[in-house]
Design an enzyme around this catalytic site. Structure first.
Site, PDB file in Angstrom:
ATOM      1  CE  LYS A   2      -3.817  -2.402   2.242  1.00 30.24           C
ATOM      2  NZ  LYS A   2      -4.651  -2.650   3.431  1.00 30.24           N
TER       3      LYS A   2
ATOM      4  CD  GLN B 184      -3.538  -4.251   6.589  1.00 33.52           C
ATOM      5  OE1 GLN B 184      -3.656  -3.225   5.926  1.00 33.52           O
ATOM      6  NE2 GLN B 184      -3.942  -5.411   6.129  1.00 33.52           N
TER       7      GLN B 184
ATOM      8  CG  ASP C 140      -9.432   0.323   4.905  1.00 30.53           C
ATOM      9  OD1 ASP C 140      -9.236  -0.172   3.788  1.00 30.53           O
ATOM     10  OD2 ASP C 140      -8.674   0.158   5.878  1.00 30.53           O
TER      11      ASP C 140
HETATM   12  N1  GUN Z   1      -7.029  -6.518   6.195  1.00 29.23           N
HETATM   13  C1  GUN Z   1      -7.397  -7.275   5.136  1.00 29.23           C
HETATM   14  N2  GUN Z   1      -7.941  -6.487   4.175  1.00 29.23           N
HETATM   15  C2  GUN Z   1      -7.910  -5.218   4.645  1.00 29.23           C
HETATM   16  C3  GUN Z   1      -8.327  -3.977   4.107  1.00 29.23           C
HETATM   17  O1  GUN Z   1      -8.849  -3.864   2.998  1.00 29.23           O
HETATM   18  N3  GUN Z   1      -8.111  -2.894   4.900  1.00 29.23           N
HETATM   19  C4  GUN Z   1      -7.550  -2.985   6.129  1.00 29.23           C
HETATM   20  N4  GUN Z   1      -7.400  -1.868   6.834  1.00 29.23           N
HETATM   21  N5  GUN Z   1      -7.159  -4.131   6.663  1.00 29.23           N
HETATM   22  C5  GUN Z   1      -7.348  -5.245   5.912  1.00 29.23           C
END
Ligand code: GUN
Length: 282
Positions: A51, A95, A118
């Site tokens: 990311k 996350q 998100d």
């Molecule tokens: N963990 C697995 N997928 C995601 C996501 O799309 N966003 C976040 N913040 N954590 C995750």
């Protein structure tokens, strides 16, 4: 069979984000995403690295807060509070999963909804459920929608089945497909007869985290198959939830793993961050 190539599409989207981000910079706004990770889970670290690297490639600033596994809930909430009030930050991502001593729902609700790139804040979930365009949409299901759209797959009237009912993928995916005119069934761990649903489906989205969950005998000929699974085998190889070899022979469209939904998720995070930064112009 046509491969739904998320790698190619995400590369194109990233180039567009880069251009639009430069235009925003020329107007005096430097888009910025804050990423918070607690602990050292290798998979989470890999995702977070992807990311922040993607942000860099597009000229979006990223701030990485790598906190210890033992960070308290109050410490995390205090950091989010500071980021919420920092005007130079447009997106905040925590996350998941979080350590068990922290209440995930409380944390997600503490993120300012206008920085929730998100799309997990109850306000943004609410907008989606009302079928409204405002707010942020969760990146993985949004990436799937973009991928289907890019291949001109019309969803109106389609019988769609989603396997997995998580807040991150399954539920928002169901709502987006419903909003696009599909007839949606959500299957999950307690579903009695999975094949009953999948055999009748025009579109199957698999997001269960279970190797070989969807096999060729479970689908009808010509179905569209989207594999959201990311499973790491002992030999380090990444595979999805679909028996790709066999299902590919019977379906009309299929996403590969890797190179399908994964890169689209990241591209959508960049789009959401840019959208949030652009909102500052209003
Ligand atoms: N963990 C697995 N997928 C995601 C996501 O799309 N966003 C976040 N913040 N954590 C995750």
């Amino acid at each position: 069979m046509i491969l739904l190539d998320g790698k190619v599409l995400s590369t194109k989207i990233k180039e567009e984000v880069k251009e639009k981000n430069q235009a925003l910079k020329n107007k005096g706004i430097q888009a910025c995403l804050a990423v918070i990770l607690l602990g050292d889970d290798p998979a989470s670290q890999t995702y977070v690295n992807s990311k922040t690297k993607a942000c860099e490639e597009c000229g979006i600033k990223s701030l990485f807060y790598h906190l210890s596994q033992s960070t308290t809930q109050n410490e995390l909430l205090a950091l989010i509070h500071t980021l919420n009030h920092d005007d130079s930050i447009h997106g905040i991502l925590v996350q998941l999963p979080l350590p068990s001593h922290i209440c995930k729902d409380l944390v997600l609700e503490s993120i300012a909804s206008n920085k929730d790139v998100d799309g997990f804040h109850p306000i943004n979930v609410g907008y989606l459920n009302l079928g409204l365009q405002s707010g942020f949409l969760p990146c993985t299901p949004l990436g799937v929608m973009k991928l289907l759209k890019a291949y001109e797959i019309n969803l109106e009237g389609k019988d769609a089945v989603i396997i997995g009912a998580s807040n991150i993928v399954g539920r928002p995916m169901a709502t987006m497909l419903l909003n696009a005119g599909a007839t949606v069934s959500i299957c999950h761990i307690k579903t009695k007869n999975l094949s009953f649903y999948t055999k009748n489906a025009d579109l199957i989205i698999v997001a269960a985290g279970c190797v070989n969950l969807l096999r060729a005998d479970m689908i009808k000929k010509g179905a569209i198959v989207v594999d959201v699974g990311i499973n790491r085998l002992e030999n380090g190889k990444i595979i999805g939830d679909v028996d790709f070899q066999e299902v590919a022979k019977k379906c009309s469209y299929i996403t590969p793993v890797p190179g399908g939904v994964g890169p689209m998720t990241i591209a959508m995070l960049l789009e959401n961050t840019l959208k949030s930064a652009k909102n500052r112009l209003n």
